[in-house]
Scaffold this motif. Structure first.
Motif: not given
Length: 762
Positions: A306-310
């Motif tokens: 999720l943080l990578q997508r953000i």
């Protein structure tokens, strides 16, 4: 000032001597195209808007709701950035400019992502806390269980020793401890209660002491040290702990023990006395730990994805939100006409940018599908415009030195043009040593080589200041090498670089350490100071005298240049008062004393004349110049002020000097003190450290001497003395040069631009 309008074909060649001609413009913008217009104007960055709603608070303005909305999105982005930082993720710098992002969709997306991330964090914290509790529970079971196993083994051993020494009713099922009453009455046994848990190791002594005092010694405490630090379930921090087992008798004692455990932050865990049950519980806890570990790892993977997508979209989202917020801040400065459904903007822009601004307005009208275009017109005003100098990465740092004294008034002569040459030269006059200059040059070239890398990074305060002035330091180092060659000093050591010394020993008694007995036997040394002039300074002060006189000449020349600049300014603004009562008396005073002194120095160098340093006529003229400069001007300015029409704050053809300047006429000998200070320090380190160590003929002492010399050179001469010479050169520019002609009471041109959004913090 940084170049705010450098891009585009309509920018004229850079002119640093006078600020860009400016005019006040008015733009009438239809409401439906207001956002698009502000966006295009922010892209070109060539107009500084005036706040037409200064009387309103931020909450009373038209677009306060949109700004609040952008602020909330910015808060969510900061939350994401903080989470990525903790997880070790770096936001991707790649942005896809082809894909437009709708602000409404972004707001919904950010809200969903924040809710999901908060839920993941909450679940992860809950699972991690349970995991840490189970790890502590397992430690308690292992360490406290060891106490019971040792006690059980001891009981078995006692039984097998002697049946005669053993009480007939005692067996392996006998409780581990008995109270005093049971010892006196062997027929009555009392089963004791116990509590197990972990307590911070640093609190164990106090914990034991308080337990003893609170129960008056009616407890039995056993402790075991945990070798490695454990993660505390409450704080999440690594803490060294001890496993404790407290035996007590009665509910009253139990209540006291529970309160003490709570006060000391001791975590308590259930514990079974039965050994077989203990093994069963340990197996169950181990299984649950393994399951939780797997669940936590899966949660971390999900959170990381999720943080990578953000992170892949963070820069785009952040830039969009900041652009939108700056647009609405700008629109809040505009006056709204409700009846005509339009916004009225006023602002300053360079005259050369008119065509580019009009083109941006046309494109904004087309983009917003507005039926009515924006109206652009020039306003005539007497108001003082802002000052705008177009600079590049080389000239910007020199302009910053001038702006630190004061921003030039509109169309006032800019000292920054001369500072590019005079500042590094005056620094070099005081710093001159071509060995130190080379080290300074290499350090600066490293910063310039790493320019692209460092310009995108956040540096420390000192490093950022040094990097920002890298081109100033570059010229300072080059000029220092030049003056060092003139002084013939390489770490204070003279070299015969261009030819042998012109002086030779007259006889065999001539000492090489001094210049006594030297006569001129060759051609004059072709460039700079002859190496022989670096003899004993107590016996031959010629070099010091040379530097002192050079300092006088340079200082007087610089002050004359400042006074001449004041004349040009007065002519440009049509100010006859400054010509008659500032320029002329200043020239007479300065040159009647120091100008004459400088002329005598040059004549003495050329002819060997011993003329008198003081001339009575010139001295009288200098004395007359003081009241001439100070007395009439205030009365004339007061009379002019009375005749000036109120409200006309901008009069370019009749500019007035409203500042009463009393020239300090500081003696320019100040150069010599700092120049000698650098040279003397360099000599001290060379002679008293390096040469002294060399004289011992010991390799160890020599190595220590070289190390001390290197650190002294870098720490004192290249840092402290560089800063000292820099500050003194700064004072000479501000006081002895700019103070003669530069008012510096203007204000900078700060256009509305998106170019600086990436550098500013929220």
């Amino acid at each position: 000032m940084a170049d705010h309008g450098g891009g585009g074909g309509c920018c004229p060649p850079m002119d640093l001597f006078r600020s860009e001609p400016m005019h006040l413009v008015q733009i009438i913008i239809p409401i439906e195209s207001a956002h698009s217009t502000a966006s295009y104007l922010g892209d070109i960055g060539l107009i500084q808007f005036k706040d037409l709603n200064a009387e309103k608070s931020p909450f009373q303005r038209t677009y306060a709701g949109q700004i609040k909305r952008c602020g909330e999105m910015a808060r969510k982005l900061r939350f994401f950035k903080d989470q990525m930082s903790k997880a070790g993720f770096t936001p991707s710098g790649k942005t896809d400019a082809q894909v437009d992002i709708n602000l409404d969709d972004l707001e919904v997306n950010l809200g969903n992502l924040e809710a999901e991330l908060i839920e993941i964090n909450a679940n992860g914290e809950k699972l991690q806390r349970g995991y840490n509790e189970l790890l502590e529970y397992k430690l308690v079971l292992q360490k406290a269980g060891e106490f019971f196993r040792v006690a059980h083994s001891s009981a078995v051993a006692q039984q097998s020793e002697s049946a005669l020494d053993q009480a007939p009713e005692e067996s392996l099922e006998t409780p581990l401890l008995m109270d005093e009453e049971s010892k006196t009455d062997q027929g009555k046994q009392v089963k004791l209660g116990f509590l197990a848990g972990l307590v911070p190791k640093e609190k164990t002594m106090a914990f034991e002491r308080i337990l003893f005092r609170a129960t008056r010694g009616n407890v039995f405490l056993r402790q075991a040290t945990v070798e490695e630090a454990v993660t505390d379930p409450s704080s999440g921090e690594k803490v060294l702990k001890n496993v404790f087992l407290v035996f007590f008798s009665g509910e009253r004692a139990k209540s006291k023990v529970l309160k003490i455990c709570e006060a000391f932050g001791a975590n308590r865990y259930p514990f079974a006395e039965d050994l077989s049950k203990q093994e069963q519980i340990i197996a169950e806890v181990s299984g649950r730990i393994s399951e939780l570990k797997t669940t936590i790892d899966l949660g971390l993977v999900h959170r990381g994805n999720l943080l990578q997508r953000i992170g892949e979209q963070y820069e785009r989202w952040n830039l969009l939100v900041r652009k939108e917020k700056s647009i609405y801040h700008t629109l809040n400065m505009l006056s709204i006409d409700v009846t005509r459904k339009c916004l009225v903007a006023e602002g300053w822009s360079p005259i050369y940018a008119t065509e580019k601004i009009q083109d941006a307005l046309e494109r904004a009208t087309i983009d917003s599908n507005s039926q009515v275009g924006a109206i652009f017109q020039v306003l005539h005003t007497k108001e003082l415009p802002p000052t705008f100098f177009q600079t590049n990465k080389f000239t910007d740092s020199f302009q910053t030195i001038v702006d630190a004294y004061g921003v030039a008034k509109y169309q006032e002569a800019n000292p920054g043009v001369y500072t590019i040459v005079t500042f590094p030269f005056l620094f070099a006059v005081m710093f001159g040593d071509w060995g130190h200059g080379i080290i300074l040059l290499l350090s600066t070239l490293f910063l310039i080589f790493k320019e692209k890398k460092y310009s995108t990074q956040k540096l420390g305060d000192i490093m950022e200041m040094t990097f920002g002035g890298r081109y100033v330091i570059l010229l300072m180092s080059l000029f220092s090498i030049y003056t060092g060659l003139i002084y013939n000093e390489f770490f204070s050591v003279p070299f015969e670089l261009f030819s042998p010394s012109a002086y030779v020993c007259r006889d065999a008694a001539c000492s090489e350490a001094t210049t006594i007995g030297l006569i001129k036997g060759r051609d004059t040394y072709p460039f700079g100071v002859d190496p022989a002039w670096h003899g004993s300074r107590s016996e031959l002060p010629f070099l010091n005298s040379l530097k002192m006189k050079m300092s006088i000449l340079i200082g007087v020349a610089q002050m004359n240049l400042g006074i001449i600049m004041s004349f040009f300014n007065a002519v440009y603004f049509g100010n006859a008062v400054n010509i008659w009562f500032q320029f002329i008396p200043q020239m007479i005073f300065l040159n009647g004393l120091f100008g004459y002194l400088s002329l005598l120095i040059i004549v003495k160098w050329c002819t060997g004349s011993k003329a008198d340093l003081y001339h009575l006529v010139l001295l009288l003229l200098s004395l007359i110049a003081v009241p001439w400069m100070l007395l009439p001007k205030p009365f004339i300015l007061k009379a002019q002020h009375k005749r000036t029409h109120e409200g006309q704050s901008y009069t370019p053809l009749e500019g007035e000097d409203n500042s009463l300047q009393v020239e300090a006429n500081h003696d320019s000998h100040d150069h010599e003190e700092f120049d000698l200070a650098h040279s003397e320090l360099s000599t001290v380190f060379y002679e008293k450290v390096l040469l002294l160590a060399w004289g011992y003929n010991n390799i160890l002492i020599l190595i220590v001497g070289i190390i001390v010399f290197v650190f002294a050179t870098v720490g004192v001469l290249l840092v402290m003395e560089t800063l000292s010479a820099f500050l003194h050169a700064l004072r000479l520019h501000w006081v002895e040069f700019q103070n003669k002609f530069y008012e510096g009471d203007g204000y900078k041109f700060h256009p509305f631009t998106f170019a600086s959004l990436g550098d500013d913090e929220e």
